[in-house]
Design a protein around this motif. Structure first.
Motif, PDB file in Angstrom:
ATOM      1  N   GLU A  33       0.870  -1.173   0.000  1.00 57.75           N
ATOM      2  CA  GLU A  33       0.000   0.000   0.000  1.00 57.75           C
ATOM      3  C   GLU A  33       0.908   1.224   0.000  1.00 57.75           C
ATOM      4  OE1 GLU A  33      -3.575   0.038   2.420  1.00 57.75           O
ATOM      5  OE2 GLU A  33      -3.012   2.004   3.193  1.00 57.75           O
ATOM      6  N   VAL A  37       2.159  11.894   1.520  1.00 55.67           N
ATOM      7  CA  VAL A  37       2.048  12.733   2.716  1.00 55.67           C
ATOM      8  C   VAL A  37       2.772  14.036   2.395  1.00 55.67           C
ATOM      9  CG1 VAL A  37       2.728  12.966   5.154  1.00 55.67           C
ATOM     10  CG2 VAL A  37       1.957  10.745   4.279  1.00 55.67           C
ATOM     11  N   PHE A  95       5.880  13.760   0.194  1.00 55.33           N
ATOM     12  CA  PHE A  95       6.595  12.521   0.464  1.00 55.33           C
ATOM     13  C   PHE A  95       5.825  11.322  -0.067  1.00 55.33           C
ATOM     14  CE2 PHE A  95       9.781  14.268   3.256  1.00 55.33           C
ATOM     15  CZ  PHE A  95       9.162  15.308   3.924  1.00 55.33           C
ATOM     16  N   THR A 102       1.229  -5.021  10.578  1.00 57.53           N
ATOM     17  CA  THR A 102       1.896  -6.021  11.395  1.00 57.53           C
ATOM     18  C   THR A 102       0.991  -6.431  12.541  1.00 57.53           C
ATOM     19  OG1 THR A 102       3.977  -6.549  12.541  1.00 57.53           O
ATOM     20  CG2 THR A 102       3.000  -4.411  13.010  1.00 57.53           C
ATOM     21  N   TYR A 112      -1.885  -3.810  12.811  1.00 66.07           N
ATOM     22  CA  TYR A 112      -1.500  -2.429  13.056  1.00 66.07           C
ATOM     23  C   TYR A 112      -0.827  -1.867  11.805  1.00 66.07           C
ATOM     24  CZ  TYR A 112      -2.495  -3.386  17.912  1.00 66.07           C
ATOM     25  OH  TYR A 112      -3.127  -3.721  19.079  1.00 66.07           O
ATOM     26  N   TYR A 113      -1.258  -0.676  11.424  1.00 66.59           N
ATOM     27  CA  TYR A 113      -0.773  -0.041  10.207  1.00 66.59           C
ATOM     28  C   TYR A 113       0.287   0.987  10.569  1.00 66.59           C
ATOM     29  CZ  TYR A 113      -1.055   2.294   5.645  1.00 66.59           C
ATOM     30  OH  TYR A 113      -0.774   2.824   4.416  1.00 66.59           O
ATOM     31  N   TYR A 114       1.316   1.076   9.757  1.00 72.47           N
ATOM     32  CA  TYR A 114       2.323   2.105   9.976  1.00 72.47           C
ATOM     33  C   TYR A 114       2.962   2.503   8.656  1.00 72.47           C
ATOM     34  CZ  TYR A 114       5.200  -2.130  10.038  1.00 72.47           C
ATOM     35  OH  TYR A 114       5.773  -3.327   9.740  1.00 72.47           O
ATOM     36  N   LEU A 115       3.595   3.644   8.657  1.00 71.00           N
ATOM     37  CA  LEU A 115       4.301   4.174   7.487  1.00 71.00           C
ATOM     38  C   LEU A 115       5.786   3.944   7.734  1.00 71.00           C
ATOM     39  CD1 LEU A 115       2.354   7.527   7.103  1.00 71.00           C
ATOM     40  CD2 LEU A 115       1.947   5.378   5.888  1.00 71.00           C
ATOM     41  N   ASP A 116       6.353   2.944   7.040  1.00 70.57           N
ATOM     42  CA  ASP A 116       7.698   2.519   7.426  1.00 70.57           C
ATOM     43  C   ASP A 116       8.801   2.909   6.470  1.00 70.57           C
ATOM     44  OD1 ASP A 116       7.915  -0.972   6.354  1.00 70.57           O
ATOM     45  OD2 ASP A 116       6.901   0.745   5.439  1.00 70.57           O
ATOM     46  N   TRP A 118       9.932   6.013   3.790  1.00 69.33           N
ATOM     47  CA  TRP A 118       9.629   7.356   3.307  1.00 69.33           C
ATOM     48  C   TRP A 118      10.689   7.782   2.290  1.00 69.33           C
ATOM     49  CZ3 TRP A 118       6.055  10.948   5.880  1.00 69.33           C
ATOM     50  CH2 TRP A 118       5.363  10.373   6.956  1.00 69.33           C
ATOM     51  N   GLY A 119      10.250   8.474   1.254  1.00 69.60           N
ATOM     52  CA  GLY A 119      11.208   9.139   0.396  1.00 69.60           C
ATOM     53  C   GLY A 119      11.667  10.438   1.042  1.00 69.60           C
ATOM     54  N   LYS A 120      12.577  11.126   0.383  1.00 66.19           N
ATOM     55  CA  LYS A 120      13.078  12.400   0.917  1.00 66.19           C
ATOM     56  C   LYS A 120      12.216  13.576   0.519  1.00 66.19           C
ATOM     57  CE  LYS A 120      17.881  11.072   1.550  1.00 66.19           C
ATOM     58  NZ  LYS A 120      19.301  11.395   1.283  1.00 66.19           N
TER      59      LYS A 120
ATOM     60  N   PHE B  32      -4.037   2.179  18.393  1.00 60.79           N
ATOM     61  CA  PHE B  32      -3.655   2.353  16.992  1.00 60.79           C
ATOM     62  C   PHE B  32      -2.988   3.715  16.820  1.00 60.79           C
ATOM     63  CE2 PHE B  32      -5.381  -1.416  15.047  1.00 60.79           C
ATOM     64  CZ  PHE B  32      -6.347  -1.823  15.957  1.00 60.79           C
ATOM     65  N   ASN B  34       0.921   5.675  16.201  1.00 58.31           N
ATOM     66  CA  ASN B  34       2.339   5.621  15.821  1.00 58.31           C
ATOM     67  C   ASN B  34       3.029   6.932  16.167  1.00 58.31           C
ATOM     68  OD1 ASN B  34       1.682   3.145  14.588  1.00 58.31           O
ATOM     69  ND2 ASN B  34       1.353   4.129  12.601  1.00 58.31           N
ATOM     70  N   TYR B  36       6.539   9.261  14.962  1.00 57.95           N
ATOM     71  CA  TYR B  36       7.575   9.465  13.958  1.00 57.95           C
ATOM     72  C   TYR B  36       8.492  10.594  14.393  1.00 57.95           C
ATOM     73  CZ  TYR B  36       4.201   6.935  11.082  1.00 57.95           C
ATOM     74  OH  TYR B  36       3.314   6.000  10.604  1.00 57.95           O
ATOM     75  N   LYS B  42      15.172  15.751   5.784  1.00 60.84           N
ATOM     76  CA  LYS B  42      15.308  14.287   5.803  1.00 60.84           C
ATOM     77  C   LYS B  42      13.931  13.634   5.689  1.00 60.84           C
ATOM     78  CE  LYS B  42      19.761  14.199   7.170  1.00 60.84           C
ATOM     79  NZ  LYS B  42      20.849  13.378   6.635  1.00 60.84           N
ATOM     80  N   ALA B  43      13.944  12.337   5.422  1.00 60.71           N
ATOM     81  CA  ALA B  43      12.703  11.580   5.436  1.00 60.71           C
ATOM     82  C   ALA B  43      12.294  11.311   6.877  1.00 60.71           C
ATOM     83  CB  ALA B  43      12.897  10.253   4.705  1.00 60.71           C
ATOM     84  N   PRO B  44      11.020  11.462   7.189  1.00 60.46           N
ATOM     85  CA  PRO B  44      10.556  11.071   8.523  1.00 60.46           C
ATOM     86  C   PRO B  44      10.869   9.611   8.805  1.00 60.46           C
ATOM     87  CG  PRO B  44       8.888  12.399   7.424  1.00 60.46           C
ATOM     88  CD  PRO B  44       9.941  12.070   6.397  1.00 60.46           C
ATOM     89  N   LEU B  46       9.901   6.188  11.296  1.00 62.16           N
ATOM     90  CA  LEU B  46       8.991   5.533  12.240  1.00 62.16           C
ATOM     91  C   LEU B  46       9.761   5.137  13.488  1.00 62.16           C
ATOM     92  CD1 LEU B  46       6.237   4.101  12.875  1.00 62.16           C
ATOM     93  CD2 LEU B  46       7.226   2.071  11.767  1.00 62.16           C
ATOM     94  N   THR B  91      -4.023   5.413  13.435  1.00 60.81           N
ATOM     95  CA  THR B  91      -4.318   4.526  12.310  1.00 60.81           C
ATOM     96  C   THR B  91      -5.561   3.681  12.611  1.00 60.81           C
ATOM     97  OG1 THR B  91      -2.798   2.832  13.158  1.00 60.81           O
ATOM     98  CG2 THR B  91      -1.899   4.456  11.612  1.00 60.81           C
TER      99      THR B  91
END
Lengths: 128, 107
Positions: A33, A37, A95, A102, A112-116, A118-120, B32, B34, B36, B42-44, B46, B91
């Motif tokens: 997915e 952002v 971004f 997970t 659990y959803y997370y954003l793991d 990221w681009g710059k 739920f 998170n 960051y 820079k990129a954020p 997690l 989330t």
């Protein structure tokens, strides 16, 4: 190594259009997915849009609904954001972000959803 | 939409110190939540998912807690590389909204 690289940002006049691209590498893009952002100058992070794997579901923030379109090309491992009718308040760093799910043992019933990843980011400036 | 409110918006702390950032949800979100870290240009990154689970590779100086509507991120033994902005994100439902951020500055 996992990478996301955004491109396509630039200066555009209000009412104009821009198409952002994101090239993914190091993971199975088609199974992931993906999100956009953004962060406006001096502001916090704002989720913009997401597309599920297989593009089965797409959703947008109210602030961009009807103006922005997220899409993906799994053959090219690429994510896109078509931005139309741009406004000054769309000015931001955009971004490209991978979302993942997970479980947290011992509870195997919740995902659990997370954003793991990221681009710059790529910078979009909307100004006359 | 669920609104996420962080406090404080900014804070100053010393190297070696400890800080706690609070995040409050406008509706219950279970765990739920998170966290960051984001540094300029820079990129954020997690740090924590499911309110208290540490992302792989993140040092144990970062810890999260909370459930329902109230959550905290605690950073201990502050080092120069920890001075950054921190964001919570719920989330529980879409849109997966962020807090407005907390900027941690060196005293």
């Amino acid at each position: 190594e996992v990478h996301l690289v955004e491109s396509g940002g630039g200066l555009v006049q209000p009412g104009g259009s821009l198409r952002l691209s994101c090239a993914a590498s190091g993971f199975t893009f088609s199974n992931s997915e993906m999100n956009w952002v953004r962060q406006a100058p001096g502001k916090g992070l704002e989720w913009v849009a997401y597309v599920t794997s297989g593009a089965n579901r797409i959703d947008y923030a109210d602030s961009v609904k009807g103006r922005f379109t997220i899409s993906r090309d799994d053959a090219k491992s690429s994510l896109y954001l078509q931005m139309n009718s741009l406004r000054v308040d769309d000015t931001a760093v955009y971004f490209c972000v991978r979302g993942d799910l997970t479980i947290v043992p011992p509870d195997y019933t919740r995902l659990y959803y997370y954003l793991d990843v990221w681009g710059k980011g790529t910078t979009v400036t909307v100004s006359s | 939409d669920i609104q996420m409110t962080q406090s404080p918006s900014s804070l100053s702390a010393s190297v070696g110190g400890r800080v706690t950032i609070t995040c409050r949800a406008s509706h219950p979100i279970s765990n739920f939540l998170n966290w960051y870290q984001h540094k300029p240009g820079k990129a954020p990154k997690l740090l924590i998912y499911a309110a208290s689970s540490l992302e792989s590779g993140v040092p144990s100086k970062f810890s999260g807690s909370g459930s329902g509507t109230d959550f905290t991120l605690t950073i201990s033994s502050l080092q120069p590389e920890d001075f950054a902005s921190y964001y919570c994100q719920q989330t529980y439902i879409t849109p997966r909204t962020f807090g407005q951020g907390t900027k941690l500055e060196m005293k």
